[in-house]
Design an enzyme around this catalytic site. Sequence first.
Site, short mmCIF file in Angstrom:
data_model
loop_
_atom_site.label_atom_id
_atom_site.label_comp_id
_atom_site.label_asym_id
_atom_site.label_seq_id
_atom_site.Cartn_x
_atom_site.Cartn_y
_atom_site.Cartn_z
N GLY A 113 -6.12 -17.63 -10.33
CA GLY A 113 -7.19 -16.66 -10.36
C GLY A 113 -7.59 -16.36 -11.80
O GLY A 113 -6.85 -16.63 -12.74
N CYS A 114 -8.78 -15.79 -11.96
CA CYS A 114 -9.27 -15.51 -13.31
C CYS A 114 -8.43 -14.44 -14.00
O CYS A 114 -7.96 -14.64 -15.13
CB CYS A 114 -10.74 -15.12 -13.26
SG CYS A 114 -11.16 -13.83 -12.08
N TYR A 115 -8.23 -13.29 -13.36
CA TYR A 115 -7.40 -12.26 -13.96
C TYR A 115 -5.95 -12.74 -14.18
O TYR A 115 -5.39 -12.54 -15.26
CB TYR A 115 -7.36 -11.01 -13.07
CG TYR A 115 -8.64 -10.23 -12.96
CD1 TYR A 115 -9.19 -9.57 -14.06
CD2 TYR A 115 -9.29 -10.09 -11.74
CE1 TYR A 115 -10.35 -8.81 -13.94
CE2 TYR A 115 -10.44 -9.34 -11.61
CZ TYR A 115 -10.97 -8.70 -12.71
OH TYR A 115 -12.12 -7.94 -12.59
N THR A 117 -4.90 -15.63 -14.83
CA THR A 117 -4.84 -16.55 -15.95
C THR A 117 -4.52 -15.81 -17.24
O THR A 117 -3.69 -16.24 -18.04
CB THR A 117 -6.16 -17.33 -16.08
OG1 THR A 117 -6.33 -18.15 -14.92
CG2 THR A 117 -6.17 -18.20 -17.33
#
Length: 307
Positions: A113-115, A117
Site C-alpha cells: 500500500g502507499c501509506y 510503503t
Amino acid sequence: MTASVFIDGAVGTTGLEIAERLAGRSEFALITLDEARRKDDAARAEALNDADFVILCLPDDAARDAVAMIRNDKTRVIDASSAHRTAIGWTYGFPEVIGREAVASARRVSNPGCYPTGFIGLLAPLVSAGLLPKDWPYICHAVSGYSGGGKAMIARFEDDTDIAYRAYGLAMDHKHVPEMQRHVGLAHAPLFAPAVVPAHRGMLVEVPLQLAAMPLAAAPDAMLASLTEAYRGSPIVRVLEAEEGELLLRGSMEPVDTLELMVFAARDGSQARLIARLDNLGKGASGAAVQNLNLMAGLDETAGLRL
C-alpha cells in the site's frame, strides 16, 4: 524475448499509470480488451491465462476472483490491491525490504500500500537492526493527495473545492494496518491516522518517536546511519539529510517513483520524527508495480520508472 502483460483494471488510475510506464517498451506486449469485452468474464479469463504477467488493479474482492480464474502454472501475478498483502503464498513486493531475489523469483507478488510503503520503509530496517523496539505502540500520521482514493475520491475533491483536509480511518480499522504491523514485525498494531488534502498526488508519512521514554531506542544519528546503510546503492529509495524549517508537498508535483526517507531530531536527542515522502501513485502504486514487474522479468528494476 517479449513478455505479454495483461492489466486487469487498466482504466483505473493505477492501471493507466502502469500502462504509461510500459508504453514504448519492447520487452513487454500489452494484452488489451476493448470496452465491450473488459467486463466480460470469459474474455478476462482468457487474457488472464494467456498472459505471462498479470497486474491486478481491482477492488479486493475482484482481485481475489481474478486470481481464481487463473488455471495454469505459467502466469505470474502482481496484485496492486490490498487483498493479498498478508496472505500465505504471496510475496510482499517491497524489494528493498524483503530482497530483490525474493520478488524476482516469485509467482504471486502483492504490491505494498502507499501509506505502508512509507511506514515500512522507515521502520523495518530499524526494528530489524534492534535500533527500535518491536513492542512499542507506534503511531503513524500520514497525509496524501486525493488520487489515492480512486475515481470517486478524485471526483469528490475536484467537485468540492472547499475541502481543505479530510481525516478518515477514525474507527482505527484501516485496511493498511495489518500489513504495516506484519511487515515491520511489530507486537502491537500501530495507531494509524491518515488524511487527504486537496492535491492530486504526493504523500508524507510520519512516525513520531518519544525516544527518552523508549527502552533500547537508538540515538537519531544511529537511526539515520542505519537507514543510509540499509538502502545504500538503491536507485529508488533515498535517505536524505534532514534540514530544519519546513517540509512541503506541492500541488504541482510531477509523477515520480522514488521514496525519500528523513530523520528529524530534537537537539537533545529526546524526540525524533521519521518522515517518508513519496508519490502515492508512484512508489506507492504504479511505480512499485513496474519495479516488481521488471525484477520478475529479469530486467533492470528502474526500467520505465520516473526517477
